[in-house]
Design a protein around this motif. Structure first.
Motif, mmCIF file in Angstrom:
data_model
loop_
_atom_site.group_PDB
_atom_site.id
_atom_site.type_symbol
_atom_site.label_atom_id
_atom_site.label_comp_id
_atom_site.label_asym_id
_atom_site.label_seq_id
_atom_site.Cartn_x
_atom_site.Cartn_y
_atom_site.Cartn_z
ATOM 1 N N UNK A 189 52.337 74.525 69.951
ATOM 2 C CA UNK A 189 53.339 74.724 71.000
ATOM 3 C C UNK A 189 53.741 73.367 71.551
ATOM 4 N N UNK A 190 55.028 73.250 71.949
ATOM 5 C CA UNK A 190 55.562 71.981 72.410
ATOM 6 C C UNK A 190 56.290 72.195 73.732
ATOM 7 N N UNK A 191 55.935 71.388 74.744
ATOM 8 C CA UNK A 191 56.559 71.474 76.064
ATOM 9 C C UNK A 191 57.028 70.093 76.493
ATOM 10 N N UNK A 192 58.158 70.062 77.176
ATOM 11 C CA UNK A 192 58.644 68.823 77.794
ATOM 12 C C UNK A 192 58.358 68.887 79.285
ATOM 13 N N UNK A 193 58.011 67.733 79.866
ATOM 14 C CA UNK A 193 57.708 67.731 81.287
ATOM 15 C C UNK A 193 58.259 66.478 81.949
ATOM 16 N N UNK A 194 58.611 66.613 83.192
ATOM 17 C CA UNK A 194 59.140 65.504 83.986
ATOM 18 C C UNK A 194 58.574 65.616 85.396
ATOM 19 N N UNK A 230 57.721 66.531 92.565
ATOM 20 C CA UNK A 230 58.414 67.645 91.920
ATOM 21 C C UNK A 230 58.160 67.536 90.421
ATOM 22 N N UNK A 231 57.677 68.636 89.819
ATOM 23 C CA UNK A 231 57.373 68.648 88.390
ATOM 24 C C UNK A 231 58.207 69.713 87.701
ATOM 25 N N UNK A 232 58.855 69.323 86.612
ATOM 26 C CA UNK A 232 59.681 70.254 85.829
ATOM 27 C C UNK A 232 59.084 70.338 84.428
ATOM 28 N N UNK A 233 58.813 71.577 83.980
ATOM 29 C CA UNK A 233 58.272 71.816 82.641
ATOM 30 C C UNK A 233 59.213 72.748 81.893
ATOM 31 N N UNK A 234 59.562 72.384 80.677
ATOM 32 C CA UNK A 234 60.443 73.206 79.855
ATOM 33 C C UNK A 234 59.792 73.449 78.503
ATOM 34 N N UNK A 285 58.104 61.065 82.434
ATOM 35 C CA UNK A 285 58.711 62.013 81.511
ATOM 36 C C UNK A 285 57.928 61.973 80.207
ATOM 37 N N UNK A 286 57.752 63.142 79.600
ATOM 38 C CA UNK A 286 56.977 63.157 78.371
ATOM 39 C C UNK A 286 56.985 64.529 77.722
ATOM 40 N N UNK A 287 56.280 64.653 76.638
ATOM 41 C CA UNK A 287 56.135 65.926 75.917
ATOM 42 C C UNK A 287 54.654 66.171 75.694
#
Length: 451
Positions: free
Chosen positions: A296-301, A118-122, A327-329
């Motif tokens: 541009x900056x995105x956070x991901x888990x 499962x991957x979450x990107x914000x 977890x990372x950016x």
């Protein structure tokens, strides 16, 4: 028993068929206002314009969704048909005396492996996001203006078609009266001929007039039916339905209303709003292209579970599954794109200048259109008044000629010529009436008051 059942079924089918025919021939009554309202709800163009506003509303939600967390799941299962091989030197502690080669092949892998993740990107920062959100709302606003423009076009078409039906209806009634008048003259002239007071040529002249008027009435009846069908099409009314107009031309064209229309200065046209909204969209596109220079900056888990086994059944053994989490950016910095963004910005600035030029031209065209529409309506009203007077005079001439002929002091030729002149005057009058009605609708459109 079976025969009775068949007859019953046939009877039911015939009853349904007859009922549907009766329903299809239902007479619907409309005023001009009711016709316009029906068209705004049932005309295909009007319905599509309304649907487009719904689509643009959904596009706003689509743009908003881009700034919300994006969650994706994945599952994979692999059967390694041929496990990959790595090579080590055949020397030192790994040396294999039974292997004559100078390298040792070693397989790294198992027969079966699987995984679930499962991957979450914000999104944290993206300069294009808020510009795109505002652009989506502007597109929605543009769709509302487009809908208004479409509705104005529908109203214009319905009004012109409605007036055409009324004019043809009045022409038809007048043609029927003319035919009755000529028929009366024909009977009178025929009777005089039988009594020896009129020549055969007199009867022939009137007969020619009667035949021409009968043919003309057929044409007018056909034109009336066609105009009603065209009105149904503009309204979106099924052609199977019969419609009846419950208003007359006098009800819709009162002198005080015409005077008020000619004195109306006009209102803001929707075309101006459309052009302004297009200008806003280009300006937002310019902002968006400028924002492309920003990082541009995105956070991901990511959370995953991986399993493997030499046998198919052992892959699903819980002891063979292991957990992994990350977890990372992600920072994306534009450096050089071959000046693509710069060229897009240049195009946007040129488009803004073009729209400014169009705006000036549109304002001038609207003023000219209003002046032209008012002048045309005034001229058509004067022409209509002249033609009405000519028709009254032609009617008077025909009446006098008919009286003189009845009293024996006039000729049949005078009556026929007077009747021909009267028909020509009537045609000219209804042509002028139609032109005036169309000019009235054009002026309402030019003033921005089509409703």
């Amino acid at each position: 028993m079976e025969l009775k059942t068949k007859f019953s079924l046939i009877g039911m089918l015939l009853a349904c068929f007859l009922f549907s025919q009766v329903s299809a021939q239902e007479v619907l009554e409309f005023t001009l206002e009711e016709s316009v309202q029906y068209a705004l709800e049932n005309n295909a163009d009007a319905k599509n314009a309304l649907l487009e506003t719904f689509a643009s509303k959904a596009s706003v939600g689509e743009q908003v969704a881009q700034g919300l967390p994006q969650i994706n799941g994945g599952f994979d299962f692999t059967k390694n048909v041929a496990i990959p091989v790595m090579f080590l030197p055949n020397e030192g502690p790994f040396a294999d005396p039974d292997n004559p080669s100078d390298v040792i092949p070693i397989q790294f892998g198992v027969n079966y492996q699987s995984g679930i993740s499962v991957t979450v990107t914000q999104m944290i920062f993206d300069g294009s996001y808020f510009v795109g959100l505002k652009a989506a709302k502007t597109v929605r606003q543009l769709s509302e203006f487009d809908r208004e423009k479409t509705e104005n076009d529908v109203i214009e078409d319905v009004k012109k078609a409605f007036y055409t039906v009324l004019v043809n209806h009045d022409r038809m009634e007048l043609a029927e009266a003319n035919l009755a008048r000529i028929d009366s003259l024909l009977q009178e002239t025929t009777a005089l001929h039988e009594e020896g007071f009129a020549e055969k040529i007199d009867v022939s002249r009137v007969k020619v007039q009667y035949n021409n008027m009968s043919t003309e009435l057929d044409k007018i009846n056909a034109a009336f039916d066609i105009s009603k069908q065209l009105l149904k099409v503009q309204m979106g009314l099924p052609l199977a339905y019969e419609m009846k107009i419950t208003q007359t031309l006098r009800d819709l064209n009162k002198p005080e209303e015409i005077k008020e229309l000619l004195e109306n200065p006009g209102y803001r046209r929707v075309e101006v709003d459309q052009l302004q909204t297009n200008w806003d969209l280009v300006r937002l596109d310019l902002k968006n292209n400028t924002a492309q220079y920003l990082p541009s900056l995105d956070a991901n888990f990511t959370y995953q579970r991986s399993g493997a086994g030499q046998e198919f059944n052992s892959v699903w053994d819980g002891a063979n599954w292991y957990t992994g989490a990350f977890v990372g950016v992600t920072l994306s910095v534009p450096i050089f794109d071959g000046l693509a963004k710069a060229k897009r910005i240049q195009q946007n600035r040129i488009q803004l200048q073009q729209i400014e030029n169009q705006r000036v031209m549109l304002d001038e065209n609207i003023e000219v259109e209003r002046y032209q529409a008012k002048t045309t309506l005034q001229n058509n009203l004067r022409t209509l008044e002249v033609q009405r007077e000519n028709m009254d005079l032609a009617t008077e001439v025909y009446t006098i000629s008919r009286i003189k002929y009845s009293e024996g002091v006039g000729t049949n030729l005078e009556v026929v010529e007077a009747d021909s002149d009267l028909k020509e005057a009537e045609i000219n009058y209804y042509t002028a009436l139609y032109d005036a009605l169309i000019a009235k609708v054009d002026l309402e459109k030019a003033l921005g008051i089509l409703r």
